[in-house]
Scaffold this active site. Structure first.
Site, PDB file in Angstrom:
ATOM      1  N   ILE A  25      -0.032  -1.371  12.127  1.00  0.00           N
ATOM      2  CA  ILE A  25       1.197  -0.881  11.491  1.00  0.00           C
ATOM      3  C   ILE A  25       0.972  -0.744   9.989  1.00  0.00           C
ATOM      4  CG2 ILE A  25       3.644  -1.316  11.089  1.00  0.00           C
ATOM      5  CD1 ILE A  25       3.636  -3.029  13.617  1.00  0.00           C
TER       6      ILE A  25
ATOM      7  N   GLY B 209      -2.925  -3.355   2.932  1.00  0.00           N
ATOM      8  CA  GLY B 209      -1.765  -4.205   3.143  1.00  0.00           C
ATOM      9  C   GLY B 209      -0.926  -3.713   4.311  1.00  0.00           C
ATOM     10  N   SER B 210      -0.804  -4.508   5.362  1.00  0.00           N
ATOM     11  CA  SER B 210      -0.188  -3.993   6.582  1.00  0.00           C
ATOM     12  C   SER B 210       0.049  -5.128   7.576  1.00  0.00           C
ATOM     13  CB  SER B 210      -1.100  -2.924   7.186  1.00  0.00           C
ATOM     14  OG  SER B 210      -2.456  -3.357   7.110  1.00  0.00           O
ATOM     15  N   ARG B 211       0.174  -4.768   8.860  1.00  0.00           N
ATOM     16  CA  ARG B 211       0.498  -5.757   9.883  1.00  0.00           C
ATOM     17  C   ARG B 211      -0.057  -5.321  11.236  1.00  0.00           C
ATOM     18  NH1 ARG B 211       6.876  -6.694  11.332  1.00  0.00           N
ATOM     19  NH2 ARG B 211       6.679  -6.911  13.582  1.00  0.00           N
TER      20      ARG B 211
ATOM     21  N   MET C 111      -0.922  -8.807   6.861  1.00  0.00           N
ATOM     22  CA  MET C 111      -2.060  -8.804   5.946  1.00  0.00           C
ATOM     23  C   MET C 111      -1.603  -8.381   4.556  1.00  0.00           C
ATOM     24  SD  MET C 111      -4.985  -6.998   8.319  1.00  0.00           S
ATOM     25  CE  MET C 111      -3.974  -5.551   8.667  1.00  0.00           C
TER      26      MET C 111
END
Length: 233
Positions: free
Chosen positions: A160, A190-192, A103
């Site tokens: 994450i 902002g991440s995953r 993301m």
């Protein structure tokens, strides 16, 4: 007049309540900057608009099917691989299918359950804030894992943190029963997300594909264990 107002309301995207304090802070900062120099107010107002956009929580039409795995996040499929899951998940030492969704700061960051199931374990792990697109982010970064006992066995979804993200939020708890596409948390900013599936699940997305949380079908429990390939023009 009332019908017009109803039409306008139907076009507005709901905002998560967790976002209103941040939106208020951005707006106050914009006002203060405007007192120093008027053009700074408009810059601050634009950033406030981005903050409103970031915390949006649009409704989604969740595909129905007991054998479907739904994307837990908006973003881009950054990895499809067979890897050994982290030890703390308790999923054993055998490889599992891992589908990762990255993301960026413009994606909706509300996370949704990929499958129906009961939350059997939640494991928070402190760590670094490396670029979430890096493969080692799955092991080194701050993360929060939710393990679901589904009709097809355990499925894990891991939030994450990334290079910019500094706050993982999880609204669910152990023992909760989640439906496919149900909201369970979010990450700022902002991440995953990694989804760990049994090897016999067929992955239906490819690296580079754009996924929509609660709508895109990542995989299917069909026992075939296939992985889709995509052509890049």
């Amino acid at each position: 007049m009332e019908s017009v107002l109803d039409s306008i309301r139907s076009m507005l995207v709901p905002i998560r309540k967790e976002g209103w304090p941040f939106i208020a802070i951005f707006f106050v900062i914009a006002l203060l900057l405007g007192l120093l120099w008027q053009p700074l107010f408009w810059i601050g107002l634009a950033l406030t608009g981005w903050c409103v956009y970031f915390f949006r929580d649009p409704p989604r039409a969740v595909p129905q099917g007991a054998d479907l795995v739904i994307s837990p996040a908006d973003g881009r499929i950054s990895s499809v691989a067979n890897v050994v899951p982290p030890d703390q998940l308790g999923l054993g030492s055998a490889p599992r299918r891992r589908v990762s969704v990255f993301m960026n700061v413009f994606n909706c960051h509300v996370n949704r359950a990929p499958v129906a199931g009961t939350v059997s374990k939640i494991v928070y792990t402190p760590g670094k804030f490396l670029n979430a697109e890096l493969d080692k982010a799955s092991e080194d970064n701050e993360r929060n894992a939710v393990v679901l006992d589904s009709a097809h066995g355990p499925v894990a979804v891991i939030q994450i943190a990334g290079l910019v993200a500094r706050r993982i939020v999880c609204w669910t708890g152990e023992g909760d029963v989640l439906a496919p596409g149900e909201r369970f948390g979010m990450i700022r900013f902002g991440s995953r997300l990694d989804v760990y599936l049994p090897l016999d699940a067929s992955v239906l997305v490819a690296v580079g594909q754009v996924a929509t949380a609660g709508e895109t079908v990542l995989a299917r429990f069909d026992g075939a264990g296939e992985t889709r390939l995509a052509r890049v023009d």
